[in-house]
Motif scaffolding. Structure first.
Motif, PDB file in Angstrom:
ATOM      1  N   SER A 130       1.120   3.691 -11.389  1.00 47.02           N
ATOM      2  CA  SER A 130       1.531   4.926 -10.520  1.00 47.02           C
ATOM      3  C   SER A 130       2.865   4.906 -10.598  1.00 47.02           C
ATOM      4  CB  SER A 130       0.806   4.746  -9.080  1.00 47.02           C
ATOM      5  OG  SER A 130       1.609   3.820  -8.422  1.00 47.02           O
ATOM      6  N   ASP A 169       4.898   5.519  -8.037  1.00 47.23           N
ATOM      7  CA  ASP A 169       5.403   4.871  -6.945  1.00 47.23           C
ATOM      8  C   ASP A 169       5.347   3.726  -7.182  1.00 47.23           C
ATOM      9  OD1 ASP A 169       5.660   7.307  -5.534  1.00 47.23           O
ATOM     10  OD2 ASP A 169       3.865   7.104  -4.338  1.00 47.23           O
ATOM     11  N   LYS A 175       0.948  -1.251  -0.076  1.00 50.07           N
ATOM     12  CA  LYS A 175       0.000   0.120   0.026  1.00 50.07           C
ATOM     13  C   LYS A 175       0.749   1.248  -0.098  1.00 50.07           C
ATOM     14  CE  LYS A 175      -4.167  -1.656   2.408  1.00 50.07           C
ATOM     15  NZ  LYS A 175      -4.657  -1.496   3.515  1.00 50.07           N
ATOM     16  N   ASN A 216       1.530   2.680  -3.224  1.00 52.35           N
ATOM     17  CA  ASN A 216       0.417   2.538  -4.263  1.00 52.35           C
ATOM     18  C   ASN A 216       0.141   1.340  -5.095  1.00 52.35           C
ATOM     19  OD1 ASN A 216      -1.825   3.993  -5.240  1.00 52.35           O
ATOM     20  ND2 ASN A 216      -0.765   5.254  -6.526  1.00 52.35           N
ATOM     21  N   SER A 217       0.104   0.005  -4.698  1.00 56.48           N
ATOM     22  CA  SER A 217      -0.240  -0.902  -5.141  1.00 56.48           C
ATOM     23  C   SER A 217      -1.440  -1.142  -5.820  1.00 56.48           C
ATOM     24  CB  SER A 217       0.156  -2.051  -4.361  1.00 56.48           C
ATOM     25  OG  SER A 217      -0.885  -2.018  -3.257  1.00 56.48           O
ATOM     26  N   GLN A 218      -2.315  -0.286  -5.260  1.00 57.06           N
ATOM     27  CA  GLN A 218      -3.783  -0.194  -6.024  1.00 57.06           C
ATOM     28  C   GLN A 218      -3.865   0.159  -7.575  1.00 57.06           C
ATOM     29  OE1 GLN A 218      -6.119  -1.996  -4.596  1.00 57.06           O
ATOM     30  NE2 GLN A 218      -4.781  -2.151  -2.722  1.00 57.06           N
ATOM     31  N   ASP A 219      -2.729   1.034  -7.798  1.00 55.35           N
ATOM     32  CA  ASP A 219      -2.517   1.591  -9.160  1.00 55.35           C
ATOM     33  C   ASP A 219      -1.194   0.969  -9.738  1.00 55.35           C
ATOM     34  OD1 ASP A 219      -2.167   2.862 -11.462  1.00 55.35           O
ATOM     35  OD2 ASP A 219      -2.427   4.756 -10.587  1.00 55.35           O
TER      36      ASP A 219
END
Length: 166
Positions: free
Chosen positions: A76, A78, A67, A70-73
C-alpha cells in the motif's frame, strides 16, 4: 617463542575489545556497508521490503503496531511511505555515526518522536534482528556483525534511552 604467543594473544584481545564497541573504525565500516546495502533507486525499495518482511516474520504481532499505516498491505502507498520514512531515518543516523555531536542531536530528536508513541524498546531488538539478517543478505560475507551490533546499539539506545542497548 613464548613472546610470540603472548604478542598474538595480546593482539587477539585488542581485536576483540575493539570490535565490542562502536569506535571510529566500526562506525566507518558500518557506514560503508550500509551504503552498499541501501544502494540507490529501486534497490532501496527492495531493501525496505526485505527488512519489513523480516520484521514481521520475526514478530508477527509487530504488524499491529503499524495499523495506522496499513501494515496489512505492505504494497500500500501508506506502508511504502512508512518504510521510506523509517529507512530514511536510519540512513540519516548511520551517515552521522562519525559525527557524534550531530548524531546525538538527531537521536535526541528521534527519541522525542518515539517517546510520544510509547514504543517498547523490545521492538528495537526485533528491528535489530531483522536488520542483521537483511544487510548481510545484500552484502554477503563481508558483513561485520560485531561492528553492526555495537553501532546499532548506539542508535537504539539514543532513541529508546534503554539500557538493554548498553
Amino acid at each position: 617463542m613464548n613472546g610470540a604467543i603472548v604478542l598474538c594473544a595480546l593482539l587477539a584481545l585488542i581485536a576483540v575489545a575493539s570490535a565490542a564497541h562502536c569506535g571510529t573504525l566500526q562506525r566507518i565500516k558500518v557506514k560503508m556497508q550500509w551504503a552498499q546495502a541501501y544502494s540507490a533507486g529501486i534497490d532501496r525499495g527492495l531493501f525496505g521490503n526485505s527488512l519489513w518482511t523480516n520484521i514481521f516474520n520475526y514478530a508477527p504481532p509487530a504488524r499491529d503496531l503499524f495499523k495506522s499505516v496499513n501494515s496489512q498491505d505492505m504494497q500500500s502507498p501508506d506502508f511504502k511511505a512508512h518504510i521510506t520514512r523509517v529507512i530514511g531515518g536510519l540512513d540519516r543516523v548511520i551517515s552521522m555515526l562519525d559525527n557524534e555531536a550531530t548524531l546525538d542531536a538527531d537521536l535526541g530528536h528521534l527519541k522525542s518522536q518515539h517517546d510520544s508513541r510509547n514504543i517498547d524498546p523490545a521492538n528495537f531488538v526485533v528491528f535489530k534482528q531483522a536488520l542483521m539478517a537483511t544487510v548481510p543478505g545484500v552484502i554477503g560475507v563481508c558483513f561485520d556483525f560485531p561492528a553492526w551490533e555495537a553501532c546499532y546499539n548506539v542508535i537504539a539506545r539514543g532513541i529508546t534511552g534503554s539500557d538493554i542497548f548498553a
